[in-house]
Design an enzyme around this catalytic site. Structure first.
Site, PDB file in Angstrom:
ATOM      1  N   GLY A  75       0.912  -1.347  -0.123  1.00  0.00           N
ATOM      2  CA  GLY A  75       0.414  -0.238   0.008  1.00  0.00           C
ATOM      3  C   GLY A  75       0.857   1.043   0.132  1.00  0.00           C
ATOM      4  O   GLY A  75       1.887   1.082   0.827  1.00  0.00           O
ATOM      5  N   CYS A  76       0.720   2.603  -0.408  1.00  0.00           N
ATOM      6  CA  CYS A  76       1.453   4.033  -0.337  1.00  0.00           C
ATOM      7  C   CYS A  76       1.640   4.234   0.990  1.00  0.00           C
ATOM      8  O   CYS A  76       2.183   4.650   1.263  1.00  0.00           O
ATOM      9  CB  CYS A  76       0.668   4.743  -1.497  1.00  0.00           C
ATOM     10  SG  CYS A  76      -1.310   5.110  -0.706  1.00  0.00           S
ATOM     11  N   TYR A  77       0.932   4.563   1.681  1.00  0.00           N
ATOM     12  CA  TYR A  77       0.502   5.139   2.853  1.00  0.00           C
ATOM     13  C   TYR A  77       1.769   3.738   3.633  1.00  0.00           C
ATOM     14  O   TYR A  77       3.123   4.308   4.441  1.00  0.00           O
ATOM     15  CB  TYR A  77      -0.451   4.804   4.572  1.00  0.00           C
ATOM     16  CG  TYR A  77      -0.679   5.746   3.733  1.00  0.00           C
ATOM     17  CD1 TYR A  77      -0.522   7.690   3.786  1.00  0.00           C
ATOM     18  CD2 TYR A  77      -2.311   6.031   3.214  1.00  0.00           C
ATOM     19  CE1 TYR A  77      -1.543   8.410   3.975  1.00  0.00           C
ATOM     20  CE2 TYR A  77      -3.335   7.058   3.162  1.00  0.00           C
ATOM     21  CZ  TYR A  77      -2.842   7.749   3.362  1.00  0.00           C
ATOM     22  OH  TYR A  77      -3.975   9.150   2.627  1.00  0.00           O
ATOM     23  N   ALA A  78       1.813   2.477   3.357  1.00  0.00           N
ATOM     24  CA  ALA A  78       2.628   1.397   4.023  1.00  0.00           C
ATOM     25  C   ALA A  78       4.277   1.169   3.402  1.00  0.00           C
ATOM     26  O   ALA A  78       5.019   1.138   4.370  1.00  0.00           O
ATOM     27  CB  ALA A  78       1.764  -0.081   3.686  1.00  0.00           C
ATOM     28  N   THR A  79       4.206   1.661   2.120  1.00  0.00           N
ATOM     29  CA  THR A  79       4.837   1.835   2.051  1.00  0.00           C
ATOM     30  C   THR A  79       5.790   2.867   2.150  1.00  0.00           C
ATOM     31  O   THR A  79       7.237   2.442   3.094  1.00  0.00           O
ATOM     32  CB  THR A  79       5.338   2.171   0.244  1.00  0.00           C
ATOM     33  OG1 THR A  79       4.741   0.851  -0.651  1.00  0.00           O
ATOM     34  CG2 THR A  79       6.246   1.731  -0.627  1.00  0.00           C
TER      35      THR A  79
END
Length: 322
Positions: A115-119
């Site tokens: 995921g974007c935030y997780a990356t």
């Protein structure tokens, strides 16, 4: 030999971006379904099984269904949904995660796109936890803002449609404190507890800024910001997996310093910065990226290159920072 790729969910925001990134490549052939076939289970089943690699750009339940439609041992799957990001039988598709992750991805048949935030969060925290600099049980707080494209078609319509002027310029959300990226963040950053995550969205189409504030003087051993900086710089200084993750020099920012969440739009880069006030033990980790680039479609293309045995930077036309 030309590889055959099928994007299941090509009409969605991430699917469209991936299709655009791949359409000019001569080393790939794309399987396209017309509007009626995209909703036809049998047409999708045939396409999934005809592909060398299928990229799933679907809601979670539909992604699970699509994975179950693959009836051979040849088709390799890259899932851009949340469905399999903590599933042990799926490889996490962040090549820069740890030494050897790139090779795991190259040899896997089932890869889950981060995921974007997780990356951004995992890129900042995992090396520090692995090095023992950041305690796994530290109460981590994450503040973040994304462009509205991160919410897909419905949020794009809210900001660009007929009622756009009624939409706030900026607002926080996920106020149940149970955002769908939390399990992924905790698992792959190796945190003992879910972080306190406060996401927000603003009136720009794409781009992302993620911030992790830390009180170093409250941690055991009172680590120094320079040690955090050295750890991150060493981890990403290997410039593996295409060299897409970079670490800026340690910053002691002046009063007028600012960060632009749109600074890396149109690239597959992720830039980590560390700001510090050593006199009082304050530290701020930040990461900027394009939520549709390294946060979604760019990451999927990077993974596609790896599973096809190619240089991970194949097809990316961008100037990397020194």
């Amino acid at each position: 030999m030309t590889a055959c790729v099928f994007i299941d969910g090509e009409a969605g925001t991430t699917g469209l971006q991936i299709s655009e990134r791949l359409s000019a490549r001569r080393d790939l052939s794309l399987i396209h379904l017309d509007d009626a076939e995209r909703k036809d289970r049998e047409a999708r089943r045939r396409a999934l099984n005809d592909a060398d690699v299928a990229i799933l750009c679907l809601p979670d339940d539909a992604a699970r269904e699509a994975a179950g439609l693959v009836e051979n041992n040849r088709t390799r799957l890259i899932d851009a949904s949340t469905a399999h990001r903590t599933a042990p039988e799926w490889t996490y598709g962040f090549p820069e995660l740890v030494h050897g992750q790139e090779e795991l991805i190259r040899n896997s048949t089932r890869i889950s796109n981060p995921g974007c935030y997780a990356t951004a969060t995992i890129a900042m925290l995992r090396p520090l936890v692995d090095a023992g600099l950041l305690p796994a049980d530290h109460p981590v707080t994450i503040n973040a803002v994304s462009g509205y494209s991160g919410g897909g078609k419905s949020l794009i319509e809210r900001f660009e449609g007929a009622d756009a002027e009624r939409t706030p310029t900026f607002y926080a959300y996920g106020l149940t404190l149970a955002h769908k990226h939390l399990a992924e963040m905790q698992t792959h950053a190796r945190l003992a507890h879910p972080p306190l995550f406060v996401p927000s969205v603003a009136r720009f189409r794409q781009g992302m800024l993620v911030q992790v504030p830390l009180r170093l003087d409250a941690m055991a051993g009172k680590p120094q910001a320079a040690a955090f900086q050295d750890c991150l710089a060493e981890h990403y200084g290997r410039r593996g997996a295409g060299g897409f993750v970079e670490v800026a020099p340690l910053a002691h920012a002046g009063a007028g310093a600012t960060l632009d969440p749109q600074e890396l739009n149109g690239t597959n880069r992720l830039l980590i910065r560390l700001f510090a006030r050593p006199d009082c033990g304050l530290c701020l980790l930040t990461a900027t990226l394009d939520n549709l680039g390294k946060g979604a479609s760019g990451a999927a293309v990077q993974t596609l290159n790896l599973v096809l045995g190619l240089d991970p930077a194949t097809g990316f036309n961008q100037a990397m920072a020194a």
